[in-house]
Design a protein around this motif. Structure first.
Motif, PDB file in Angstrom:
ATOM      1  N   LEU A   1       5.725  10.590  -0.663  1.00 45.39           N
ATOM      2  CA  LEU A   1       5.292   9.220  -0.973  1.00 45.39           C
ATOM      3  C   LEU A   1       5.858   8.239   0.047  1.00 45.39           C
ATOM      4  O   LEU A   1       7.056   8.211   0.299  1.00 45.39           O
ATOM      5  CB  LEU A   1       5.750   8.844  -2.385  1.00 45.39           C
ATOM      6  N   GLU A   2       4.978   7.437   0.622  1.00 41.43           N
ATOM      7  CA  GLU A   2       5.387   6.414   1.581  1.00 41.43           C
ATOM      8  C   GLU A   2       4.745   5.079   1.205  1.00 41.43           C
ATOM      9  O   GLU A   2       3.594   5.029   0.763  1.00 41.43           O
ATOM     10  CB  GLU A   2       4.973   6.795   3.001  1.00 41.43           C
ATOM     11  N   TYR A   3       5.535   4.014   1.393  1.00 34.72           N
ATOM     12  CA  TYR A   3       5.069   2.665   1.073  1.00 34.72           C
ATOM     13  C   TYR A   3       4.968   1.821   2.348  1.00 34.72           C
ATOM     14  O   TYR A   3       5.720   2.018   3.295  1.00 34.72           O
ATOM     15  CB  TYR A   3       6.048   1.959   0.138  1.00 34.72           C
TER      16      TYR A   3
ATOM     17  N   CYS B   1      -3.151   0.667  -3.459  1.00 32.56           N
ATOM     18  CA  CYS B   1      -2.614  -0.626  -3.051  1.00 32.56           C
ATOM     19  C   CYS B   1      -2.580  -1.557  -4.247  1.00 32.56           C
ATOM     20  O   CYS B   1      -3.175  -1.285  -5.294  1.00 32.56           O
ATOM     21  CB  CYS B   1      -3.470  -1.238  -1.935  1.00 32.56           C
TER      22      CYS B   1
ATOM     23  N   GLU C   1      -3.815   7.662  -2.393  1.00 30.37           N
ATOM     24  CA  GLU C   1      -3.453   6.421  -1.725  1.00 30.37           C
ATOM     25  C   GLU C   1      -3.857   5.265  -2.620  1.00 30.37           C
ATOM     26  O   GLU C   1      -4.676   5.416  -3.524  1.00 30.37           O
ATOM     27  CB  GLU C   1      -4.128   6.308  -0.358  1.00 30.37           C
TER      28      GLU C   1
ATOM     29  N   SER D   1       0.848  -1.188   0.000  1.00 25.89           N
ATOM     30  CA  SER D   1       0.000   0.000   0.000  1.00 25.89           C
ATOM     31  C   SER D   1       0.883   1.236   0.000  1.00 25.89           C
ATOM     32  O   SER D   1       2.064   1.176   0.359  1.00 25.89           O
ATOM     33  CB  SER D   1      -0.935  -0.002   1.212  1.00 25.89           C
ATOM     34  N   PHE D   2       0.324   2.365  -0.393  1.00 23.66           N
ATOM     35  CA  PHE D   2       1.106   3.604  -0.473  1.00 23.66           C
ATOM     36  C   PHE D   2       0.179   4.797  -0.272  1.00 23.66           C
ATOM     37  O   PHE D   2      -1.049   4.693  -0.424  1.00 23.66           O
ATOM     38  CB  PHE D   2       1.827   3.706  -1.828  1.00 23.66           C
ATOM     39  N   HIS D   3       0.787   5.924   0.061  1.00 23.92           N
ATOM     40  CA  HIS D   3       0.011   7.157   0.191  1.00 23.92           C
ATOM     41  C   HIS D   3       0.951   8.348   0.040  1.00 23.92           C
ATOM     42  O   HIS D   3       2.171   8.237   0.218  1.00 23.92           O
ATOM     43  CB  HIS D   3      -0.726   7.220   1.536  1.00 23.92           C
TER      44      HIS D   3
ATOM     45  N   HIS E   1       0.865  12.970  -1.238  1.00 25.58           N
ATOM     46  CA  HIS E   1       0.107  14.181  -1.536  1.00 25.58           C
ATOM     47  C   HIS E   1       0.282  14.572  -3.011  1.00 25.58           C
ATOM     48  O   HIS E   1       1.292  14.241  -3.635  1.00 25.58           O
ATOM     49  CB  HIS E   1       0.559  15.340  -0.645  1.00 25.58           C
TER      50      HIS E   1
ATOM     51  N   LYS F   1      -4.821  14.364  -1.688  1.00 25.94           N
ATOM     52  CA  LYS F   1      -4.232  13.117  -1.200  1.00 25.94           C
ATOM     53  C   LYS F   1      -4.410  12.003  -2.234  1.00 25.94           C
ATOM     54  O   LYS F   1      -5.394  11.964  -2.973  1.00 25.94           O
ATOM     55  CB  LYS F   1      -4.896  12.695   0.112  1.00 25.94           C
TER      56      LYS F   1
END
Length: 406
Positions: free
Chosen positions: A94-96, A68, A66, A6-8, A10, A64
């Motif tokens: 970006l974060e995973y 997966c 997000e 998963s990731f999210h 801005h 935002k």
């Protein structure tokens, strides 16, 4: 049990990021569409989708994004390509969250050996230990039909295997050999094995084994199989391929096979094609066993109730119709109309009671039969009709009605 990511992050503009996702997908010949929840879906390969959910920002507030994806059974090649696709987008912060930790080390060999092959070994060992006497479905979508498989088998989108035989195969040849057969995208590149496995997935799970002129879906499936097998051969003429199935699909597509008869044949336990046999199709709470070649469509009756129809327009097949009614109170038994019928029977099914009648009719100078099955199950009432022309067809209809569950 699956490998997921998963990731999210801005974004500055919903419109811009959708445009970038679409253009990037088109550049790599990936499929892209919007589902009913307004999510953006990018399809990199069969069973390999990335889902993007995007929220527009407000005044002085960034939007935002997000999403997966699930990497099994698509494979490590898909996992790597999906991350690279996300990396290429203009996503800030970006974060995973990655089950495989590939986003940290970017080591494809470790990704294959430590995660995908280990995952595959764990699945097979677990299935082998539980000593199942029936089929076990792995990576099978709950939103679609289930093939009617008997015995202790592992059923996947890319094939079916005897559990004990598969365990022995891995012991003899190693898990890497099975990974090349199980995962659609097992290597970094879209190589010959990738294109063969894309074709195999469609042969096993999607193909109806019907002429291309029956429907657009049949034509698309048949052409996809042919193109991918021929592409695999062009990249590696020594790779074992499902040659007999290829010739069959060419015939259904009215195309002359171009691969030579000297093509190396694949040797699998079973012939590809779940839809060659019976399948279990679930609508709401009711599951009906139906020939796999039948296609499903919907229409509405005069009162606006939806009707599900199964039939094979390429042959003089039976026509099954199902109407579902939701009642105000529970019904213990279907109502009898007290009329005389050619056949009349009451019987129990799993979680319900059924009343079956058969009558003969005439239309446009032709005679036909109509089996009508009323089923009561709690607050649900099901009406199933099956029209047919030959009396001997009733035996199959009766046997399939007995297998209904609610």
């Amino acid at each position: 049990m699956s490998l997921e990511l998963s990731f999210h992050g801005h974004i500055k503009s919903r419109k811009r990021i959708i445009k970038q996702i679409t253009e990037t997908a088109e550049r790599y010949s990936y499929g892209v569409y919007t589902d009913q929840d307004n999510s953006i879906i990018v399809t990199l390969c069969p069973t390999g989708d990335i889902t993007f959910n995007i929220t527009e920002g407000g005044f002085l507030q960034k939007g935002k994004i997000e999403g997966c994806f699930q990497s099994t059974p698509a494979g490590p090649g898909f996992h790597k390509a999906a991350i690279e696709f996300i990396d290429s987008l203009n996503i800030e912060n970006l974060e995973y969250e990655d089950d495989t930790e590939y986003v940290v080390n970017r080591d494809f060999t470790k990704l294959c050996v430590n995660h995908f092959q280990r995952w595959l070994e764990t699945i097979v060992e677990h299935v082998q230990q539980i000593e199942a006497d029936g089929p076990i479905f792995v990576c099978w979508s709950t939103e679609q039909y289930k093939p009617d498989i008997q015995g202790a088998k592992i059923v996947t989108p890319v094939g079916v295997w005897n559990i004990n035989n598969l365990y022995q195969f891995i012991q003899d040849k190693g898990v890497e050999a099975f990974a090349d057969r199980f995962f659609i995208w097992p290597h970094e590149e879209q190589d010959a094995i990738f294109y063969r496995n894309c074709a195999l997935k469609t042969l096993w799970e999607d193909c109806y084994y019907a002429p291309s002129d029956r429907s657009e879906k049949d034509a698309a499936n048949n052409k996809y199989i042919i193109e991918n097998i021929e592409r695999a051969y062009s990249l590696d003429p020594l790779l074992p391929l499902p040659y007999d199935s290829y010739c069959e699909i060419c015939r259904l597509d009215c195309k002359k096979p171009t691969l030579p008869e000297t093509t190396v044949r694949m040797v699998d336990e079973c012939e590809p094609g779940y839809r060659r046999g019976l399948v279990k199709d679930t609508i709401d709470k009711i599951t009906i066993t139906i020939p796999g070649t039948y296609q499903r469509q919907f229409e509405y009756n005069d009162n606006g109730w939806p009707i599900t129809i199964w039939s094979d327009s390429s042959s003089n097949s039976l026509v099954w119709r199902l109407t579902i009614f939701v009642l105000d109170k529970e019904v213990e038994m279907p109502k009898s109309d007290d009329k005389e019928h050619l056949y009349n029977e009451e019987f129990n099914i799993e979680n319900g009671k059924a009343l079956l009648t058969v009558d003969q009719f005439q239309e446009d100078g032709k005679e036909y039969f109509m089996a009508v099955c009323n089923i009561a199950s709690g607050m649900y009432y099901y009406l199933i009709t099956v029209s047919y022309t030959k009396q001997e067809e009733f035996v199959q209809i009766h046997n399939l009605l007995l297998r209904i569950t609610c």
